[in-house]
Design a protein around this motif. Structure first.
Motif, short mmCIF file in Angstrom:
data_model
loop_
_atom_site.label_atom_id
_atom_site.label_comp_id
_atom_site.label_asym_id
_atom_site.label_seq_id
_atom_site.Cartn_x
_atom_site.Cartn_y
_atom_site.Cartn_z
N THR A 21 77.45 27.59 15.35
CA THR A 21 78.33 28.95 15.45
C THR A 21 79.52 29.19 14.49
OG1 THR A 21 78.15 28.40 17.97
CG2 THR A 21 80.04 29.87 17.12
N VAL A 72 74.04 32.86 20.76
CA VAL A 72 74.91 33.13 22.09
C VAL A 72 76.08 33.36 21.96
CG1 VAL A 72 75.55 31.88 24.50
CG2 VAL A 72 72.97 31.75 23.42
N ALA A 75 76.86 36.94 20.84
CA ALA A 75 76.89 37.58 22.24
C ALA A 75 78.20 37.61 22.80
CB ALA A 75 75.82 37.35 23.18
N TYR A 76 78.88 36.36 22.89
CA TYR A 76 80.30 36.41 23.73
C TYR A 76 81.31 37.01 22.57
CZ TYR A 76 84.58 34.23 24.77
OH TYR A 76 85.78 33.92 24.85
N VAL A 104 81.79 27.94 23.20
CA VAL A 104 80.90 28.63 23.87
C VAL A 104 79.58 28.20 23.19
CG1 VAL A 104 79.37 30.86 24.09
CG2 VAL A 104 81.79 30.65 24.88
N PHE A 108 76.44 25.70 24.86
CA PHE A 108 75.17 26.42 24.86
C PHE A 108 74.47 25.33 23.88
CE2 PHE A 108 76.67 29.89 27.15
CZ PHE A 108 75.57 30.35 27.87
N GLN A 137 68.95 32.91 24.82
CA GLN A 137 69.30 34.32 24.48
C GLN A 137 69.37 35.59 25.54
OE1 GLN A 137 66.82 34.50 20.84
NE2 GLN A 137 68.17 33.76 19.64
N SER A 139 69.64 34.75 28.63
CA SER A 139 71.04 34.44 29.45
C SER A 139 72.32 35.01 29.01
CB SER A 139 71.16 32.77 29.51
OG SER A 139 71.46 32.09 28.48
N ALA A 140 72.32 34.89 27.48
CA ALA A 140 73.59 35.57 26.96
C ALA A 140 73.58 37.15 27.10
CB ALA A 140 73.50 35.07 25.39
N ARG A 141 72.48 37.67 27.11
CA ARG A 141 72.17 39.16 27.53
C ARG A 141 72.65 39.48 28.88
NH1 ARG A 141 67.71 42.53 25.13
NH2 ARG A 141 68.80 41.74 23.15
N TRP A 144 76.73 38.76 28.93
CA TRP A 144 77.76 39.24 28.00
C TRP A 144 77.12 40.65 27.60
CZ3 TRP A 144 77.90 33.98 26.20
CH2 TRP A 144 78.55 33.13 26.98
N THR A 272 72.77 42.58 22.40
CA THR A 272 72.91 41.07 21.99
C THR A 272 71.48 40.85 21.33
OG1 THR A 272 71.93 40.35 24.09
CG2 THR A 272 74.39 40.81 24.06
#
Length: 292
Positions: A21, A72, A75-76, A104, A108, A137, A139-141, A144, A272
């Motif tokens: 990240t 992810v 996306a946040y 985050v 993840f 990915q 799940s991130a969409r 968020w 995302t």
């Protein structure tokens, strides 16, 4: 078999998610490619597979951990207004000096490691790391994103000129330099044969993938470069299964077209990132395993 809940691996996955990240998704993946390449060169030189399996593909820097967690977290960051769009996987997210973004990523990272280990234990006939990346990915969409799983055509960036969701001419979307049919065929064939040849010469199905992943440094640093790791891996698997460079080249072409098609299905019109190469590897590696 080591428990998937082994504490050191879980802690490493958290660190890997934070690391990925902090430097951004694309940088995390190209670093993974470099590590896999180094690990396979160690194997070719007569060393153990540990560097590839536990470092390049393991709980610290594996793509299902560091890369997936970074996408992810993007996306946040997009949802919170730090990024113009959560599709941005080039920006190092340490830039925004918000510990929550890194947290985050760390969380993840752990989820990615645990899912990857779980799917590996099930012995699924597919690339379980690609499956893990895609699921994270998605799940991130859902958490968020605002455009749904398949995106919304009206959300096309202002510099896209497409009048149809499946049009290959849009600019400003996923790897526009590779969006013509001719380039897709030539890259698929060329990279597929090259990756297959490396398999025949070294018995390594990952060395071409590592090379291609590391070459993403061109895209990260100068803004243009080939994205071909999704071609290299299925082609290598196909060549390893058949001993044929022709088969490797054919599956390279299939993988190249699959990524382009899946980018339009999931990423080009969304807010995302769902990784077209991971989607392609997931689909085509499954095809290789089931057919060859």
């Amino acid at each position: 078999m080591e428990s998937i809940f082994e504490l050191n691996s879980v802690l490493a996955a958290f660190a890997g998610g934070v690391f990925g990240t902090s430097i951004g998704g694309l940088s995390a993946f190209l670093f993974c490619g470099f590590l896999i390449l180094a690990g396979e060169l160690i194997v070719i030189a007569g060393g153990p597979e540990t560097f590839t399996t536990q470092i390049g593909l393991g709980p610290l820097f594996g793509p299902h951990v560091a890369f997936a967690a970074a996408t992810v977290a993007a996306a946040y960051a997009g949802k919170k207004g730090y990024l113009d769009t959560g599709v941005d996987i080039l920006t190092p997210l340490i830039k925004f000096k918000d510990w929550r973004i890194l947290a985050v990523g760390g969380i993840f990272g752990i989820i990615g490691y645990l899912l990857g280990a779980f799917f590996t234990g099930l012995d699924l006939p597919t690339d379980v790391l690609a499956l893990t990346i895609v699921l994270l990915q998605i799940s991130a969409r859902l958490i968020w994103g605002n455009t749904g799983i398949f995106g919304e055509f009206d959300t096309c960036k202002s510099d896209c000129d497409s009048r149809w969701k499946w049009d290959a001419s849009e600019e400003g979307c996923w790897v526009p330099a590779q969006r013509t049919i001719g380039l897709t065929i030539i890259l698929g064939l060329g990279v597929g044969v090259a990756s297959g040849y490396m398999v025949l010469m070294t018995d390594s199905v990952f060395i071409g993938f590592g090379f291609a992943g590391f070459l993403l440094i061109l895209l990260q640093t100068i803004g243009v470069g080939p994205v071909t790791h999704h071609i290299a891996l299925p082609a290598a698997l196909a060549t390893a299964a058949t001993g044929s460079l022709i088969v490797g080249g054919v599956f390279g072409i299939i993988a190249a077209f699959a990524a382009d098609l899946l980018s339009r299905a999931f990423t080009d019109w969304a807010d995302t990132y769902i990784d077209p190469p991971a989607c392609s590897i997931l689909v085509v590696s499954t095809l290789v395993i089931l057919v060859l």
